[in-house]
Design a protein around this motif. Structure first.
Motif, PDB file in Angstrom:
ATOM      1  N   ASN B  33      15.415  39.687   2.662  1.00 17.21           N
ATOM      2  CA  ASN B  33      14.544  38.814   1.900  1.00 17.21           C
ATOM      3  C   ASN B  33      13.620  38.102   2.880  1.00 17.21           C
ATOM      4  OD1 ASN B  33      13.470  37.053  -0.022  1.00 17.21           O
ATOM      5  ND2 ASN B  33      15.022  35.507   0.418  1.00 17.21           N
ATOM      6  N   PHE B  34      12.333  38.064   2.602  1.00 19.89           N
ATOM      7  CA  PHE B  34      11.399  37.460   3.555  1.00 19.89           C
ATOM      8  C   PHE B  34      10.742  36.200   3.013  1.00 19.89           C
ATOM      9  CE2 PHE B  34      10.972  42.079   4.939  1.00 19.89           C
ATOM     10  CZ  PHE B  34      11.896  41.920   5.963  1.00 19.89           C
ATOM     11  N   ILE B  35      11.260  35.674   1.928  1.00 22.25           N
ATOM     12  CA  ILE B  35      10.670  34.469   1.345  1.00 22.25           C
ATOM     13  C   ILE B  35      11.718  33.366   1.323  1.00 22.25           C
ATOM     14  CG2 ILE B  35       9.632  33.482  -0.758  1.00 22.25           C
ATOM     15  CD1 ILE B  35       8.722  36.412  -1.338  1.00 22.25           C
ATOM     16  N   TYR B  36      11.317  32.151   1.670  1.00 20.33           N
ATOM     17  CA  TYR B  36      12.257  31.038   1.641  1.00 20.33           C
ATOM     18  C   TYR B  36      12.880  30.923   0.253  1.00 20.33           C
ATOM     19  CZ  TYR B  36      10.725  28.967   6.088  1.00 20.33           C
ATOM     20  OH  TYR B  36      10.470  28.721   7.410  1.00 20.33           O
ATOM     21  N   PRO B  37      14.197  30.766   0.163  1.00 20.13           N
ATOM     22  CA  PRO B  37      14.822  30.615  -1.154  1.00 20.13           C
ATOM     23  C   PRO B  37      14.535  29.244  -1.760  1.00 20.13           C
ATOM     24  CG  PRO B  37      16.475  30.518   0.575  1.00 20.13           C
ATOM     25  CD  PRO B  37      15.175  30.805   1.245  1.00 20.13           C
ATOM     26  N   TYR B  38      13.907  28.373  -0.997  1.00 15.37           N
ATOM     27  CA  TYR B  38      13.496  27.062  -1.517  1.00 15.37           C
ATOM     28  C   TYR B  38      11.995  26.952  -1.289  1.00 15.37           C
ATOM     29  CZ  TYR B  38      13.874  26.308   3.479  1.00 15.37           C
ATOM     30  OH  TYR B  38      13.743  26.449   4.837  1.00 15.37           O
ATOM     31  N   ASN B  39      11.306  26.340  -2.208  1.00 15.08           N
ATOM     32  CA  ASN B  39       9.880  26.062  -2.044  1.00 15.08           C
ATOM     33  C   ASN B  39       8.990  27.274  -1.770  1.00 15.08           C
ATOM     34  OD1 ASN B  39       8.610  23.637  -2.444  1.00 15.08           O
ATOM     35  ND2 ASN B  39       9.690  22.667  -0.760  1.00 15.08           N
ATOM     36  N   ARG B  66      -1.505  25.080  -4.813  1.00 12.43           N
ATOM     37  CA  ARG B  66      -0.085  25.242  -5.140  1.00 12.43           C
ATOM     38  C   ARG B  66       0.084  25.907  -6.514  1.00 12.43           C
ATOM     39  NH1 ARG B  66       4.571  23.089  -3.074  1.00 12.43           N
ATOM     40  NH2 ARG B  66       6.285  22.881  -4.537  1.00 12.43           N
ATOM     41  N   ASN B  93       4.396  29.205   2.624  1.00 11.47           N
ATOM     42  CA  ASN B  93       4.371  30.492   1.942  1.00 11.47           C
ATOM     43  C   ASN B  93       3.500  31.483   2.683  1.00 11.47           C
ATOM     44  OD1 ASN B  93       5.504  30.398  -0.965  1.00 11.47           O
ATOM     45  ND2 ASN B  93       4.037  32.092  -0.949  1.00 11.47           N
ATOM     46  N   ARG B  94       3.749  32.765   2.436  1.00  9.27           N
ATOM     47  CA  ARG B  94       2.765  33.730   2.907  1.00  9.27           C
ATOM     48  C   ARG B  94       1.589  33.665   1.947  1.00  9.27           C
ATOM     49  NH1 ARG B  94       2.991  39.521   1.329  1.00  9.27           N
ATOM     50  NH2 ARG B  94       3.875  39.594  -0.739  1.00  9.27           N
ATOM     51  N   ASP B 112       3.533  26.605   7.037  1.00  9.40           N
ATOM     52  CA  ASP B 112       4.617  27.461   7.498  1.00  9.40           C
ATOM     53  C   ASP B 112       4.445  28.862   6.900  1.00  9.40           C
ATOM     54  OD1 ASP B 112       6.940  28.568   8.388  1.00  9.40           O
ATOM     55  OD2 ASP B 112       8.256  26.966   7.705  1.00  9.40           O
ATOM     56  N   GLY B 113       3.559  29.648   7.451  1.00  9.97           N
ATOM     57  CA  GLY B 113       3.432  31.039   7.014  1.00  9.97           C
ATOM     58  C   GLY B 113       2.060  31.582   6.667  1.00  9.97           C
ATOM     59  N   MET B 131       3.833  25.220  11.662  1.00  9.81           N
ATOM     60  CA  MET B 131       5.138  25.838  11.920  1.00  9.81           C
ATOM     61  C   MET B 131       5.044  27.359  12.118  1.00  9.81           C
ATOM     62  SD  MET B 131       7.350  23.391  11.749  1.00  9.81           S
ATOM     63  CE  MET B 131       8.974  23.917  11.228  1.00  9.81           C
TER      64      MET B 131
END
Lengths: 126, 279
Positions: B33-39, B66, B93-94, B112-113, B131
């Protein structure tokens, strides 16, 4: 083949210095070592592609260090070291160890077991 | 479960005196999985949209970005940002994000991403605490460009002001032109590549990290020293610059490399004496 850049910093675990200051020194590696892109793992290649990047990006600063007497990776999102499973065989050079560290860190950060998941559930505002 | 109980369960009230190990170790059975499970938002990079920021406040622009990510847009173009402050911030996010124009102070901080492109100029403290991801500014940037950056590539193709990369803790700052006084001040980690000249006191009080300069250095700061560039670094710099269409003026091998002289490495040495005082 191991080159001068790949050399592991001697594993002087449990040194007098550590006993004296009462804490563990985890950064037993050269923080300025840049990655050797010929050693990318298939997992990392896929991650880079998914993110739309051309290289390791922030993972260039991720290295494998030590926590207590175990190989570990520092996760900036929890401000703590995450320990590598004892049964995992590690290569004898820093470059390949760093690639493994990056892979493990991504898996951990994107896991539903990551402490940030609970933190977000508890304190998230959005 | 109440908030307090949850925080106890998460171990937030248990002080660890030795080390900071997380007892939740790595698991080799984690799914990919390459996506944060939060936010994190599931976005499609090929799904593109644009909006005009002419009459929007900074917070409205950020909320709009957003909400578009929430709708699955992975490519967003913002027209007329009109040098507003603090926009494009906190994106975890990407995402492919384009600003057609200039940004004011504190633009694109804490990202971050995402991959961000700015066609104009940017103000003070651009990309602060970045980040991960890539940010490319086509023209000039103000002071404290990339302050406290922790990761990712922050690129300015023009000139930047003073204190570039102050307190940086990781990542790469790349400047196509010149950088001002006290660049790399209190740098702790990461790499800075400046293809033009550097102002006075370069790398003052740097603790670690590396600075590469293509032009003239007015003067080095306290504990900043010249070092020899390695073949691996040359290869890495050439690769990195080519990603952004940049080239070292006389080749990567001719860049001047600046590192910490390590004379300020005394936190560790001071601690035992401090302990004695306390005891």
């Amino acid at each position: 083949m191991t080159t001068k850049n790949d050399e592991l910093v001697p594993e002087d675990l449990g040194t007098e210095r550590e006993k004296e200051i009462g804490q563990h020194i985890g950064y037993r590696y050269d923080v300025n070592l840049v990655p050797d892109y010929e050693r990318l793992t298939p997992f990392l290649k896929k991650y880079i592609e998914t993110m739309g990047w051309e290289d390791l990006n922030w993972l260039e600063d991720v290295h494998m260090g030590y926590e207590e007497d175990r190989a570990a990776v520092f996760d900036r999102n929890i401000n703590g070291w995450v320990t590598v499973p004892e049964e995992m065989a590690l290569p004898d050079n820093q470059q390949d160890r760093d690639m493994i560290a990056r892979e493990l860190l991504i898996k951990f950060q994107m896991s539903k077991r990551h402490p940030m998941v609970l933190l977000e559930e508890t304190y998230g505002k959005f | 479960m109440g908030t307090i109980e949850k925080s106890f369960d998460a171990g937030l009230h248990t002080e660890q005196l030795r080390g900071r190990t997380q007892q939740t170790f790595f698991s080799s059975t984690e799914e990919e999985n390459f996506i944060y499970p939060y936010n994190g938002f599931e976005v499609d990079i090929d799904k593109k949209t644009e909006f005009d920021a002419q009459d929007l406040e900074s917070s409205e622009i950020n909320l709009k970005i957003r909400s578009l990510m929430k709708e699955g847009y992975g490519h967003i173009v913002v027209k007329n940002p009109r040098a507003k402050h603090s926009i494009g911030v906190g994106i975890l996010n990407r995402l492919s994000l384009e600003f057609e124009g200039s940004l004011g102070y504190f633009g694109c901080g804490l990202v971050d991403g995402p991959n961000i492109h700015i066609s104009g100029r940017v103000g003070w403290s651009f990309g602060e605490n970045m980040m991960a991801g890539t940010i490319v500014v086509e023209k000039n940037a103000g002071s404290t460009f990339g302050a406290a950056i922790r990761g990712g590539d922050l690129v300015c193709k023009g000139d930047v002001g003073s204190r570039t990369g102050i307190d940086m803790k990781g990542g790469n700052i790349i400047v196509g032109g010149r950088t001002g006084t006290l660049s790399g001040f209190m740098m702790q980690r990461g790499r800075m590549i400046v293809l033009g000249d550097a102002g006075p006191n370069l790398g003052d009080s740097m603790y670690d990290g590396t600075i590469y300069i293509g032009g003239k250095i007015d003067s080095l700061g306290v504990d900043a020293v010249q070092s020899e560039i390695t073949d691996l670094e040359i290869k890495w710099i050439e690769r990195k610059l080519s990603l952004y269409g940049l080239e070292a003026p006389n080749g990567a091998s001719k860049l001047q490399k600046i590192v910490a002289g390590k004379q300020l490495w005394n936190y560790d040495n001071l601690e035992p004496s401090e302990k004695k005082i306390v005891l």
